[in-house]
Scaffold this motif. Structure first.
Motif, PDB file in Angstrom:
ATOM      1  N   ILE A  38       0.845  -1.199   0.000  1.00  0.00           N
ATOM      2  CA  ILE A  38       0.000   0.000   0.000  1.00  0.00           C
ATOM      3  C   ILE A  38       0.880   1.249   0.000  1.00  0.00           C
ATOM      4  CG2 ILE A  38      -1.605   1.358   1.404  1.00  0.00           C
ATOM      5  CD1 ILE A  38      -2.809  -1.404   2.301  1.00  0.00           C
ATOM      6  N   GLY A  39       1.917   1.238   0.837  1.00  0.00           N
ATOM      7  CA  GLY A  39       2.825   2.385   0.907  1.00  0.00           C
ATOM      8  C   GLY A  39       3.541   2.651  -0.410  1.00  0.00           C
ATOM      9  N   LEU A  40       3.832   1.599  -1.151  1.00  0.00           N
ATOM     10  CA  LEU A  40       4.500   1.748  -2.448  1.00  0.00           C
ATOM     11  C   LEU A  40       3.523   2.014  -3.583  1.00  0.00           C
ATOM     12  CD1 LEU A  40       7.090  -1.156  -2.068  1.00  0.00           C
ATOM     13  CD2 LEU A  40       7.561   1.301  -2.031  1.00  0.00           C
ATOM     14  N   GLY A  41       2.230   2.037  -3.270  1.00  0.00           N
ATOM     15  CA  GLY A  41       1.224   2.298  -4.290  1.00  0.00           C
ATOM     16  C   GLY A  41       0.910   1.097  -5.171  1.00  0.00           C
ATOM     17  N   LEU A  56      -9.813  -0.136   7.837  1.00  0.00           N
ATOM     18  CA  LEU A  56      -8.902  -0.116   8.983  1.00  0.00           C
ATOM     19  C   LEU A  56      -7.768   0.880   8.805  1.00  0.00           C
ATOM     20  CD1 LEU A  56      -8.640  -3.971   9.541  1.00  0.00           C
ATOM     21  CD2 LEU A  56     -10.175  -2.358  10.676  1.00  0.00           C
ATOM     22  N   GLY A  57      -7.531   1.259   7.587  1.00  0.00           N
ATOM     23  CA  GLY A  57      -6.475   2.210   7.254  1.00  0.00           C
ATOM     24  C   GLY A  57      -6.589   2.520   5.780  1.00  0.00           C
ATOM     25  N   PRO A  58      -5.698   3.353   5.281  1.00  0.00           N
ATOM     26  CA  PRO A  58      -5.752   3.662   3.854  1.00  0.00           C
ATOM     27  C   PRO A  58      -5.623   2.380   3.013  1.00  0.00           C
ATOM     28  CG  PRO A  58      -4.155   5.062   4.977  1.00  0.00           C
ATOM     29  CD  PRO A  58      -4.607   4.033   5.955  1.00  0.00           C
ATOM     30  N   GLU A  59      -6.592   2.147   2.171  1.00  0.00           N
ATOM     31  CA  GLU A  59      -6.596   0.992   1.265  1.00  0.00           C
ATOM     32  C   GLU A  59      -6.640  -0.362   1.983  1.00  0.00           C
ATOM     33  OE1 GLU A  59      -6.916   1.671  -1.947  1.00  0.00           O
ATOM     34  OE2 GLU A  59      -6.562   3.814  -1.678  1.00  0.00           O
ATOM     35  N   MET A  60      -7.075  -0.383   3.250  1.00  0.00           N
ATOM     36  CA  MET A  60      -7.104  -1.634   4.031  1.00  0.00           C
ATOM     37  C   MET A  60      -8.517  -1.898   4.545  1.00  0.00           C
ATOM     38  SD  MET A  60      -5.583  -4.313   5.329  1.00  0.00           S
ATOM     39  CE  MET A  60      -3.870  -3.967   5.040  1.00  0.00           C
TER      40      MET A  60
END
Length: 102
Positions: A38-41, A56-60
């Protein structure tokens, strides 16, 4: 999967403490993997009418850790089942007399 596990005592029904630890470690490992992606896009959350909408979080989505727990459970049941089957098969082969040897 849990019914198969219960019937053949493969994972949780063989040793619940170890199975819980292995499952948690698997989920944590794959969650870290997901967060890196997710952090790497690389990983993005798609839209689906089947998602709960809880994030739960960005993209999660909430469904991700549930899926990862199921993935870990299935993997360990298949692994322990295969190991038990192959061990049983090897024992049967070693206990039967060889053909043609007198």
């Amino acid at each position: 999967m849990l019914l198969i596990d219960r019937r053949f005592r493969l994972f949780f029904f063989a040793d619940p403490r170890v199975a819980t630890l292995v499952t948690l470690l698997g989920v944590v490992f794959f969650l870290l993997w997901d967060f890196a992606g997710i952090g790497l896009g690389i990983f993005l959350m798609g839209e689906s009418r089947y998602l709960t909408g809880v994030v739960l979080g960005p993209e999660m989505p909430l469904e991700e850790p549930v899926f990862l727990a199921f993935l870990s459970l299935c993997t360990m049941i298949i692994y322990t089942g295969a190991a038990k089957f192959l061990s049983h098969r090897a024992q049967r082969r070693s206990s039967t007399p060889s053909a043609g040897v007198s």
